[in-house]
Design a protein around this motif. Structure first.
Motif, PDB file in Angstrom:
ATOM      1  N   PHE A 230       0.826  -1.211   0.000  1.00 17.15           N
ATOM      2  CA  PHE A 230       0.000   0.000   0.000  1.00 17.15           C
ATOM      3  C   PHE A 230       0.861   1.262   0.000  1.00 17.15           C
ATOM      4  O   PHE A 230       0.343   2.366   0.165  1.00 17.15           O
ATOM      5  N   GLY A 231       2.172   1.096  -0.148  1.00 21.35           N
ATOM      6  CA  GLY A 231       3.071   2.247  -0.193  1.00 21.35           C
ATOM      7  C   GLY A 231       3.356   2.860   1.163  1.00 21.35           C
ATOM      8  O   GLY A 231       3.730   4.033   1.251  1.00 21.35           O
ATOM      9  N   LEU A 232       3.221   2.054   2.229  1.00 25.39           N
ATOM     10  CA  LEU A 232       3.370   2.604   3.572  1.00 25.39           C
ATOM     11  C   LEU A 232       4.546   1.981   4.321  1.00 25.39           C
ATOM     12  O   LEU A 232       4.743   0.762   4.265  1.00 25.39           O
ATOM     13  N   PRO A 233       5.305   2.798   5.049  1.00 27.64           N
ATOM     14  CA  PRO A 233       6.386   2.263   5.897  1.00 27.64           C
ATOM     15  C   PRO A 233       5.797   1.697   7.184  1.00 27.64           C
ATOM     16  O   PRO A 233       4.763   2.179   7.678  1.00 27.64           O
ATOM     17  N   SER A 234       6.455   0.694   7.746  1.00 27.30           N
ATOM     18  CA  SER A 234       5.934   0.088   8.968  1.00 27.30           C
ATOM     19  C   SER A 234       7.068  -0.174   9.961  1.00 27.30           C
ATOM     20  O   SER A 234       8.236  -0.272   9.587  1.00 27.30           O
ATOM     21  N   VAL A 235       6.668  -0.292  11.215  1.00 30.19           N
ATOM     22  CA  VAL A 235       7.579  -0.681  12.286  1.00 30.19           C
ATOM     23  C   VAL A 235       6.872  -1.767  13.088  1.00 30.19           C
ATOM     24  O   VAL A 235       5.638  -1.786  13.169  1.00 30.19           O
ATOM     25  N   VAL A 236       7.626  -2.690  13.659  1.00 25.25           N
ATOM     26  CA  VAL A 236       7.053  -3.791  14.429  1.00 25.25           C
ATOM     27  C   VAL A 236       7.145  -3.464  15.917  1.00 25.25           C
ATOM     28  O   VAL A 236       8.216  -3.114  16.423  1.00 25.25           O
ATOM     29  N   ALA A 237       6.011  -3.570  16.610  1.00 24.55           N
ATOM     30  CA  ALA A 237       5.987  -3.391  18.065  1.00 24.55           C
ATOM     31  C   ALA A 237       5.913  -4.763  18.710  1.00 24.55           C
ATOM     32  O   ALA A 237       4.928  -5.486  18.524  1.00 24.55           O
ATOM     33  N   ILE A 238       6.956  -5.144  19.438  1.00 25.95           N
ATOM     34  CA  ILE A 238       6.950  -6.410  20.169  1.00 25.95           C
ATOM     35  C   ILE A 238       6.356  -6.146  21.552  1.00 25.95           C
ATOM     36  O   ILE A 238       6.991  -5.540  22.410  1.00 25.95           O
ATOM     37  N   ASN A 239       5.117  -6.575  21.729  1.00 29.83           N
ATOM     38  CA  ASN A 239       4.423  -6.388  22.995  1.00 29.83           C
ATOM     39  C   ASN A 239       4.995  -7.384  24.000  1.00 29.83           C
ATOM     40  O   ASN A 239       4.766  -8.580  23.901  1.00 29.83           O
ATOM     41  N   LYS A 240       5.768  -6.882  24.950  1.00 28.41           N
ATOM     42  CA  LYS A 240       6.592  -7.745  25.803  1.00 28.41           C
ATOM     43  C   LYS A 240       5.791  -8.502  26.864  1.00 28.41           C
ATOM     44  O   LYS A 240       4.919  -7.945  27.521  1.00 28.41           O
ATOM     45  N   PHE A 241       6.109  -9.782  26.991  1.00 27.35           N
ATOM     46  CA  PHE A 241       5.625 -10.621  28.086  1.00 27.35           C
ATOM     47  C   PHE A 241       6.814 -10.971  28.981  1.00 27.35           C
ATOM     48  O   PHE A 241       7.956 -11.054  28.518  1.00 27.35           O
ATOM     49  N   ILE A 242       6.536 -11.247  30.245  1.00 30.85           N
ATOM     50  CA  ILE A 242       7.604 -11.525  31.199  1.00 30.85           C
ATOM     51  C   ILE A 242       8.388 -12.781  30.852  1.00 30.85           C
ATOM     52  O   ILE A 242       9.547 -12.949  31.223  1.00 30.85           O
ATOM     53  N   THR A 243       7.758 -13.692  30.094  1.00 29.43           N
ATOM     54  CA  THR A 243       8.417 -14.952  29.741  1.00 29.43           C
ATOM     55  C   THR A 243       9.330 -14.840  28.529  1.00 29.43           C
ATOM     56  O   THR A 243      10.030 -15.792  28.182  1.00 29.43           O
ATOM     57  N   ASP A 244       9.343 -13.677  27.848  1.00 27.39           N
ATOM     58  CA  ASP A 244      10.195 -13.519  26.666  1.00 27.39           C
ATOM     59  C   ASP A 244      11.668 -13.543  27.083  1.00 27.39           C
ATOM     60  O   ASP A 244      12.082 -12.787  27.965  1.00 27.39           O
ATOM     61  N   SER A 245      12.449 -14.387  26.433  1.00 23.90           N
ATOM     62  CA  SER A 245      13.880 -14.448  26.755  1.00 23.90           C
ATOM     63  C   SER A 245      14.662 -13.426  25.940  1.00 23.90           C
ATOM     64  O   SER A 245      14.219 -12.993  24.869  1.00 23.90           O
ATOM     65  N   ASP A 246      15.832 -13.037  26.451  1.00 23.52           N
ATOM     66  CA  ASP A 246      16.683 -12.093  25.728  1.00 23.52           C
ATOM     67  C   ASP A 246      17.068 -12.646  24.367  1.00 23.52           C
ATOM     68  O   ASP A 246      17.172 -11.895  23.382  1.00 23.52           O
ATOM     69  N   GLU A 247      17.297 -13.944  24.308  1.00 21.74           N
ATOM     70  CA  GLU A 247      17.677 -14.568  23.037  1.00 21.74           C
ATOM     71  C   GLU A 247      16.547 -14.481  22.023  1.00 21.74           C
ATOM     72  O   GLU A 247      16.767 -14.198  20.834  1.00 21.74           O
ATOM     73  N   GLU A 248      15.323 -14.676  22.477  1.00 23.52           N
ATOM     74  CA  GLU A 248      14.172 -14.594  21.571  1.00 23.52           C
ATOM     75  C   GLU A 248      13.966 -13.160  21.087  1.00 23.52           C
ATOM     76  O   GLU A 248      13.683 -12.921  19.903  1.00 23.52           O
ATOM     77  N   ILE A 249      14.110 -12.210  21.999  1.00 22.89           N
ATOM     78  CA  ILE A 249      13.959 -10.799  21.612  1.00 22.89           C
ATOM     79  C   ILE A 249      15.015 -10.417  20.582  1.00 22.89           C
ATOM     80  O   ILE A 249      14.706  -9.765  19.569  1.00 22.89           O
ATOM     81  N   ALA A 250      16.238 -10.821  20.806  1.00 27.94           N
ATOM     82  CA  ALA A 250      17.314 -10.512  19.862  1.00 27.94           C
ATOM     83  C   ALA A 250      17.053 -11.147  18.503  1.00 27.94           C
ATOM     84  O   ALA A 250      17.342 -10.547  17.452  1.00 27.94           O
ATOM     85  N   LEU A 251      16.505 -12.353  18.495  1.00 25.60           N
ATOM     86  CA  LEU A 251      16.215 -13.038  17.232  1.00 25.60           C
ATOM     87  C   LEU A 251      15.156 -12.281  16.429  1.00 25.60           C
ATOM     88  O   LEU A 251      15.311 -12.092  15.216  1.00 25.60           O
ATOM     89  N   ILE A 252      14.078 -11.851  17.094  1.00 30.48           N
ATOM     90  CA  ILE A 252      13.034 -11.104  16.390  1.00 30.48           C
ATOM     91  C   ILE A 252      13.592  -9.803  15.816  1.00 30.48           C
ATOM     92  O   ILE A 252      13.297  -9.425  14.676  1.00 30.48           O
ATOM     93  N   GLU A 253      14.427  -9.118  16.587  1.00 30.63           N
ATOM     94  CA  GLU A 253      15.022  -7.872  16.091  1.00 30.63           C
ATOM     95  C   GLU A 253      15.864  -8.150  14.847  1.00 30.63           C
ATOM     96  O   GLU A 253      15.813  -7.382  13.869  1.00 30.63           O
ATOM     97  N   LYS A 254      16.622  -9.236  14.878  1.00 35.82           N
ATOM     98  CA  LYS A 254      17.457  -9.595  13.729  1.00 35.82           C
ATOM     99  C   LYS A 254      16.606  -9.974  12.522  1.00 35.82           C
ATOM    100  O   LYS A 254      16.874  -9.520  11.388  1.00 35.82           O
ATOM    101  N   LEU A 255      15.570 -10.794  12.725  1.00 35.54           N
ATOM    102  CA  LEU A 255      14.715 -11.229  11.616  1.00 35.54           C
ATOM    103  C   LEU A 255      14.016 -10.041  10.965  1.00 35.54           C
ATOM    104  O   LEU A 255      13.859  -9.991   9.737  1.00 35.54           O
ATOM    105  N   CYS A 256      13.595  -9.085  11.781  1.00 36.82           N
ATOM    106  CA  CYS A 256      12.952  -7.895  11.222  1.00 36.82           C
ATOM    107  C   CYS A 256      13.946  -7.059  10.416  1.00 36.82           C
ATOM    108  O   CYS A 256      13.621  -6.564   9.326  1.00 36.82           O
ATOM    109  N   ARG A 257      15.160  -6.898  10.946  1.00 35.89           N
ATOM    110  CA  ARG A 257      16.183  -6.160  10.190  1.00 35.89           C
ATOM    111  C   ARG A 257      16.450  -6.821   8.842  1.00 35.89           C
ATOM    112  O   ARG A 257      16.661  -6.134   7.830  1.00 35.89           O
TER     113      ARG A 257
END
Length: 558
Positions: free
Chosen positions: A372-399
């Protein structure tokens, strides 16, 4: 604390004080108690004009495909609006009104959660200002007038077998999906098959949400096709000459409602069409009021980007002349792991392999928004069970796919927890890279519009139309409705038509079993798979947990 306990401990300010923050004086409000108000017609007209000349920047919040793990789109929308205000950006949030069906069923309300909520939460989730009730009555008055016309001689020659107008109620009630009316003898009406939809799927709801004025409202009500005569010619509701009565029931409904977030920021909450069976956005009027009073406007569209966002961009923005500046796609690590095949009971365990597999769902939505010609950003809605490794992976996959993932903690910390997201969204909205355009041109045949959506958004290989659906599409085009946009009604639990196809399904055939003409709303509805316009209650509905004490304090609502 639960969401409702957090909301009940909050000390609200008078709605007039909320309005003053965005330049609306107390005499331009119609109060529904101290904390809720509608905007007067005079002020609504003034804000419409202001939005046309100097609108704020419109930010759409959408999400990955819903899962039982939860995504938190409304929570992120409210937290983002509060976060933008915290970083000095004058921001208004514009949301839909919750339906009673989900409140007493399984999905819940639509007031956000934790410390990112709109209040008064109980009022908004229940009767609010009566908008949805009035829409239900208006819808059912149309049905009563149609049946009365049949009973009183049927001057228009309406063929009862072709009546397409359904009754509605704002509850999940599967027993009303298919009924027989007019039984009991000659004085009790003309017997015929009838149907109920949930109120938020009513064409009247769509009409209210897309109309700017009472005059436009009446024009759209006039255009509603209610059935055909025995010569197979369309009959519109305007031919019954009762449009004024319907509009009279809706005269206050068309005015947007103003409430506040927990952080005392303004929120317009108005209109409530479902995104899986309707167009899934708040009203045009509420969005225009927000654009006129805020430099930035955060709004959400129901369910995932394949449903609410697509309809917002192809139907609402096109009809209202809106041009979004940025899109936020909400995801949770838990939801993406479910799309990767993890059972709900195991979501607390770190699982980067499943997360990477489930990322395909998020990637599809990122790609779809770009169409649709629009820029987007991903908001990771954090849960207490999210591990640092999982958060880093999502950031990398999005990049890796040219996007940015930002950890968001609005549920636990309100606007403070969404400041990083707010900074990224403001930068995205300010950079001028948005080049919004709809996915398809209105000149395309109706069937081709559906095919384009199925192939480009739902990633199907082909579309299979029921033969009766194809005949109806041709009849719509022959009657002059061929240039309307399409509103696909399908499951919210998959990008496809099949709720069992999680992740990023492809290589399948998309089945269209029926189509309906919403001439007043201005779109054609295509029903895919097993989707119903009247939901049913689950085995253990949320109603089991809701109660109220002698002081009127509600518990268990969320």
């Amino acid at each position: 604390m639960t969401d409702i306990e957090i909301a009940q401990k909050n000390k609200m300010i008078p709605v007039a004080d909320v309005a003053a923050k965005i330049g609306i004086t107390a005499d331009k409000l119609e109060n529904y108690g101290p904390y809720k108000a509608k905007i007067t017609f005079d002020e609504l007209r003034a804000l419409q004009e202001k939005a046309a000349s100097k609108p704020g920047k419109l930010i759409l919040v959408t999400a990955v495909t819903p899962t039982p793990a939860g995504e938190g789109k409304s929570t992120v929308s409210i937290g983002l609006a509060d976060g933008l205000n915290k970083i000095g950006k004058k921001t208004v949030v514009a949301l839909r009104e919750p339906s009673l069906g989900p409140c007493f069923g399984v999905k819940g309300g639509a007031c956000g959660g934790g410390y990112a909520q709109i209040v008064p939460m109980e009022d908004i989730n229940l009767h609010f200002t009566g908008d949805i009730h009035a829409i239900s009555i208006a819808n059912n008055l149309i049905a009563a007038l149609i049946d009365n016309h049949l009973q009183q001689g049927n001057e228009l020659g309406i063929d009862p077998r072709t009546i397409s107008w359904k009754r509605c109620v704002d509850l999940n009630d599967r027993a009303l999906r298919n009924i027989t009316i007019g039984l009991g003898g000659r004085l009790q009406g003309v017997p015929r098959e009838d149907h109920f939809s949930i109120a938020v799927a009513s064409e009247i709801m769509a009409i209210v949400c897309l109309s700017r004025t009472i005059s436009e409202l009446k024009e759209r009500i006039d255009r509603i096709v209610i059935g055909q005569n025995y010569a197979r010619e369309n009959i519109t509701f305007g031919q019954l000459k009762c449009t004024g009565a319907i509009a009279a029931l809706l005269k206050d409904v068309i005015k947007p409602n103003l409430v506040q977030t927990l952080e005392k920021n303004p929120a317009f909450v108005h209109g409530g069409p479902f995104a899986n069976i309707a167009h899934g956005c708040n009203s045009v009027n509420a969005t225009l009021c927000a654009l006129a009073t805020g430099d930035y406007v955060v709004t959400e569209a129901g369910f995932a980007a394949d449903l609410g966002a697509e309809k917002f961009l192809d139907i609402k923005c096109r009809a209202a002349g809106l041009k979004p500046s940025a899109v936020v796609i909400v995801a949770t690590i838990r939801a993406l792991k479910m799309h990767g095949g993890v059972a709900k009971a195991d979501l607390s365990k770190p699982d980067t392999a499943a997360l990477e597999k489930g990322f395909a769902n998020l990637k599809t939505h990122i790609e779809n928004i770009a169409k649709f010609g629009l820029p987007s950003v991903v908001a990771i809605n954090k849960f207490i069970t999210d591990s640092d490794e999982e958060i880093a992976l999502i950031e990398k996959l999005c990049r890796n796919v040219g996007s940015q993932a930002i950890l968001t903690e609005g549920w636990g910390n309100g606007g403070e927890g969404a400041k990083d997201l707010a900074k990224a969204v403001a930068e995205l909205a300010d950079n001028g890279k948005a080049d919004y355009h709809p996915l398809y041109e209105l000149d395309l045949p109706l069937a081709d519009k559906i095919r384009k959506l199925a192939k480009e958004i739902y990633r199907a290989d082909d579309v299979e139309f029921d033969s009766a659906a194809l005949k109806k599409l041709k009849a719509f085009e022959d009657a002059g409705y061929g240039k309307l946009p399409v509103c696909v009604a399908k499951t919210q639990n998959s990008i496809s038509h099949d709720p069992k196809l999680i992740g990023a399904p492809s290589g399948y055939t998309f089945p269209v079993r029926d189509v309906q003409l919403y001439a007043g709303a201005g779109f054609v509805v295509a029903l895919a798979g097993d989707i119903m316009t009247m939901p049913g209650l689950p085995k253990a509905p949320a109603a089991l947990d809701i109660d109220v004490d002698d002081n009127g304090v509600i518990s268990g609502l969320f």
